[in-house]
Design an enzyme around this catalytic site. Structure first.
Site, PDB file in Angstrom:
ATOM      1  N   PRO A  67       0.835  -1.208   0.000  1.00 55.81           N
ATOM      2  CA  PRO A  67       0.000   0.000   0.000  1.00 55.81           C
ATOM      3  C   PRO A  67       0.870   1.260   0.000  1.00 55.81           C
ATOM      4  CG  PRO A  67      -0.634  -1.474   1.807  1.00 55.81           C
ATOM      5  CD  PRO A  67       0.589  -2.063   1.175  1.00 55.81           C
ATOM      6  N   VAL A  68       0.430   2.286  -0.734  1.00 53.81           N
ATOM      7  CA  VAL A  68       1.238   3.520  -0.789  1.00 53.81           C
ATOM      8  C   VAL A  68       0.812   4.481   0.321  1.00 53.81           C
ATOM      9  CG1 VAL A  68       1.859   3.436  -3.222  1.00 53.81           C
ATOM     10  CG2 VAL A  68      -0.291   4.505  -2.540  1.00 53.81           C
ATOM     11  N   ALA A 101       1.371   4.562   3.361  1.00 53.30           N
ATOM     12  CA  ALA A 101       0.840   3.842   4.519  1.00 53.30           C
ATOM     13  C   ALA A 101       1.902   3.646   5.586  1.00 53.30           C
ATOM     14  CB  ALA A 101       0.301   2.486   4.066  1.00 53.30           C
ATOM     15  N   GLY A 112       6.843   1.838   3.620  1.00 54.51           N
ATOM     16  CA  GLY A 112       8.087   1.930   2.848  1.00 54.51           C
ATOM     17  C   GLY A 112       7.959   1.461   1.412  1.00 54.51           C
ATOM     18  N   SER A 113       6.805   1.751   0.774  1.00 54.37           N
ATOM     19  CA  SER A 113       6.627   1.258  -0.602  1.00 54.37           C
ATOM     20  C   SER A 113       7.627   1.893  -1.567  1.00 54.37           C
ATOM     21  CB  SER A 113       5.196   1.461  -1.087  1.00 54.37           C
ATOM     22  OG  SER A 113       4.975   2.791  -1.449  1.00 54.37           O
ATOM     23  N   SER A 114       7.909   3.181  -1.407  1.00 58.83           N
ATOM     24  CA  SER A 114       8.844   3.822  -2.349  1.00 58.83           C
ATOM     25  C   SER A 114      10.246   3.226  -2.195  1.00 58.83           C
ATOM     26  CB  SER A 114       8.873   5.339  -2.151  1.00 58.83           C
ATOM     27  OG  SER A 114       9.321   5.660  -0.848  1.00 58.83           O
ATOM     28  N   ALA A 115      10.637   2.935  -0.955  1.00 58.30           N
ATOM     29  CA  ALA A 115      11.968   2.353  -0.734  1.00 58.30           C
ATOM     30  C   ALA A 115      12.043   0.949  -1.325  1.00 58.30           C
ATOM     31  CB  ALA A 115      12.285   2.312   0.759  1.00 58.30           C
ATOM     32  N   ASP A 123      14.069   2.751   5.854  1.00 58.98           N
ATOM     33  CA  ASP A 123      13.231   2.012   4.898  1.00 58.98           C
ATOM     34  C   ASP A 123      14.068   1.259   3.861  1.00 58.98           C
ATOM     35  OD1 ASP A 123      11.264   3.291   6.308  1.00 58.98           O
ATOM     36  OD2 ASP A 123      10.166   4.021   4.568  1.00 58.98           O
TER      37      ASP A 123
END
Ligand code: PMV
Length: 318
Positions: free
Chosen positions: A98-99, A101, A104-107, A149
């Protein structure tokens, strides 16, 4: 073609207090971002995000047009520079995390991209190099990130982090236990929550300082509990940590509802994870209780995820 993946993270204890140099613990979970890299016959680099439904492309002399792809451009330029030539690529991102949230989705995307692209270009990077290239990309997304992250996503498992000292890996075995994550549905901004806590701290330093000290001790106890496999103790410490997070003003009615519902259903511990004010809570439960906790949370949350701690960090899938 190279397919690589990297895991999401959850902060188990110590968020916010970590900003003032207390230690925190983060774990990698088995939600992953996947990135495929293939070579092209021409000099174009073509980028596609299946999650965002967007594409972009650039050549050596150009830039990406969409800011969403800027971190990826940074990674690609650094890796192409290391090969000493410019090779056209197709890159496809497919993330299950999930973004916005706090997971750490971008990492994870940056780490998986660095691994997939370095391999397709024939570079053999150490984990340290993968993490530090991903960190450069993270700076574009987050300004001045702590580095927690990209580190946890690269190495996996559990880490203790302290600003002044960096990271150490924690030897632990999470088998038999699950983390249950539930979304409050309330959007939050990490920056705003950090600023709010800072204001309270500067208004009541004598009151707040002992809470920070307590949180630091708590993280050390939690690291011991993790190392000893004492999940009852870890759960109790998560509950205390939640109390401290409420005290510094980052909880709200919805988050409290979720935390109490998880505990009532049998979780060993439940707390806000990350910045608070919204976002997710995390609950700890043994495998046999996890479904019950998740079901209790589903009546209050549109998004409930049962996850395991992922021992493995970034990896090449094929
Ligand atoms: O953005 P999140 O939800 O992963 O939380 C960040 C953790 C904080 O301690 C609140 C901020 C920080 O920079 O460590």
């Amino acid at each position: 073609m190279v397919l690589a993946s990297a895991p999401a993270k959850v902060i188990l204890v110590g968020e916010h207090f970590v900003v003032e140099n207390e230690p925190a613990i983060a774990v990698a979970i088995d939600l992953r971002a996947y990135v495929t890299a293939t070579k092209r016959d021409d000099d174009l680099v073509f980028l596609k995000s299946l999650n965002l439904g967007i594409t972009d492309s650039f050549r050596e002399s150009e830039s990406v047009k969409l800011r969403e792809f800027k971190p990826l451009e940074v990674i690609i330029r650094e890796l192409e520079r290391r090969t000493g030539s410019w090779i056209g690529l197709n890159i496809v991102i497919n993330s299950k995390i999930p973004v916005a949230a706090g997971m750490g989705s971008s990492a994870a995307i940056a780490v998986a991209s660095t691994l997939a692209i370095s391999r397709i270009l024939g570079l053999e990077l150490s984990r340290g190099e993968v993490s530090s290239i991903a960190y450069e990309a993270e700076k574009i997304v987050h300004g001045k990130p702590s580095g927690i992250d990209n580190t946890i996503s690269t190495y996996g498992g559990a880490i203790v982090y302290r600003k002044s000292e960096g990271f150490i890996s924690l030897d632990c075995n999470f088998s038999g236990y699950k983390l249950i994550l539930a979304d409050s549905g309330i959007p939050r901004s990490t920056g705003e929550m950090v600023a709010k806590v800072r204001r309270l701290k500067s208004k009541y330093p004598k009151v707040m300082d002992p809470l920070y000290h307590s949180a630091g001790r708590l993280t050390i106890e939690a690291a011991r509990a993790l190392r000893d496999g004492d999940f009852i103790k870890l759960g109790e410490l998560m509950n205390i940590n939640h109390g401290l997070l409420s005290a510094i003003g980052v909880s709200n009615e919805k988050l409290e509802q979720l935390v109490y519902a998880a505990r009532k259903a049998g979780a060993l511990g439940a707390k806000i994870t990350g910045a608070g004010g919204g976002g997710y809570i995390v609950a700890l439960a043994s495998d046999d209780i996890a479904d019950r906790v998740a079901n209790a949370l589903k009546s209050l949350s549109k998004r409930v995820i049962i996850s395991s701690v992922s021992k493995e960090g970034a990896r090449v899938e094929q």
